[in-house]
Design a protein around this motif. Structure first.
Motif, mmCIF file in Angstrom:
data_model
loop_
_atom_site.group_PDB
_atom_site.id
_atom_site.type_symbol
_atom_site.label_atom_id
_atom_site.label_comp_id
_atom_site.label_asym_id
_atom_site.label_seq_id
_atom_site.Cartn_x
_atom_site.Cartn_y
_atom_site.Cartn_z
ATOM 1 N N GLU A 50 0.819 -1.218 0.000
ATOM 2 C CA GLU A 50 0.000 0.000 0.000
ATOM 3 C C GLU A 50 0.853 1.267 0.000
ATOM 4 O O GLU A 50 0.399 2.316 -0.435
ATOM 5 C CB GLU A 50 -0.982 -0.002 1.179
ATOM 6 N N ARG A 51 2.096 1.175 0.460
ATOM 7 C CA ARG A 51 2.980 2.332 0.492
ATOM 8 C C ARG A 51 3.797 2.477 -0.789
ATOM 9 O O ARG A 51 4.522 3.460 -0.962
ATOM 10 C CB ARG A 51 3.916 2.227 1.698
ATOM 11 N N ALA A 54 0.474 0.411 -4.571
ATOM 12 C CA ALA A 54 -0.875 0.977 -4.483
ATOM 13 C C ALA A 54 -0.861 2.497 -4.634
ATOM 14 O O ALA A 54 -1.873 3.096 -5.009
ATOM 15 C CB ALA A 54 -1.541 0.574 -3.167
ATOM 16 N N ARG A 55 0.265 3.134 -4.351
ATOM 17 C CA ARG A 55 0.418 4.583 -4.522
ATOM 18 C C ARG A 55 0.878 4.952 -5.917
ATOM 19 O O ARG A 55 1.098 6.119 -6.219
ATOM 20 C CB ARG A 55 1.452 5.131 -3.536
#
Length: 159
Positions: A50-51, A54-55
């Protein structure tokens, strides 16, 4: 989901000790770094995806091959103990946005690093604390409870 993931993946994740070009045995740490970089950006099941992925953090096309990444690293300052740093944390992994730095330098280039300006000089909290011999816990407490301006004022009063 796996079919979609396989379509998104480029190159190999696993080097399997490929001795063809000899780079794996000589540069095991760089292969591990390359593999970690790829999974952070391209594997949604990876811790911290997510870091990164996903970014929208991506890896340049040329670095999808381990050999190309390892060769770049060896020609651009890699030494054991250094870490790969993205200069602009909102951009991906590529030769023009990456460098090798010490762990201390890398910790200063995070999205959540707090910077304070004291007497016209801006530094991260860790640097001010080291220079002024003040606990980081104290400075972060000042920031959290009283605000950044208060923390800057307090640091300016310390000789």
């Amino acid at each position: 989901v796996m079919a979609e993931l396989k379509q998104k993946r480029k190159g190999n994740y696993h080097h399997n000790g490929n001795k063809k070009h000899g780079l794996f045995n000589e540069n095991k740490d760089l292969f591990n770094l390359w593999q970690t970089m790829k999974t952070r950006c391209e594997n949604p099941k990876r811790h911290n995806y997510e870091r990164y992925g996903a970014r929208g953090i991506t890896i340049c096309e040329e670095w999808h091959e381990a050999k190309t990444f390892v060769e770049w690293a060896l020609q651009n300052g890699y030494k054991k103990g250094l870490q790969l740093d993205r200069i602009d944390n909102n951009k991906g992994y590529s030769p023009d946005n990456c460098r090798f730095v010490t762990p201390a330098e890398n910790s200063r280039n995070r999205r959540n690093t707090k910077f304070l300006t004291v007497q016209g000089v801006t530094k991260c909290v860790a640097e001010w604390c080291r220079e002024k011999n003040v606990s980081q816990f104290t400075v972060y407490w000042w920031i959290r409870e009283k605000g950044i301006k208060y923390a800057e004022q307090r640091l300016s009063e310390i000789a």
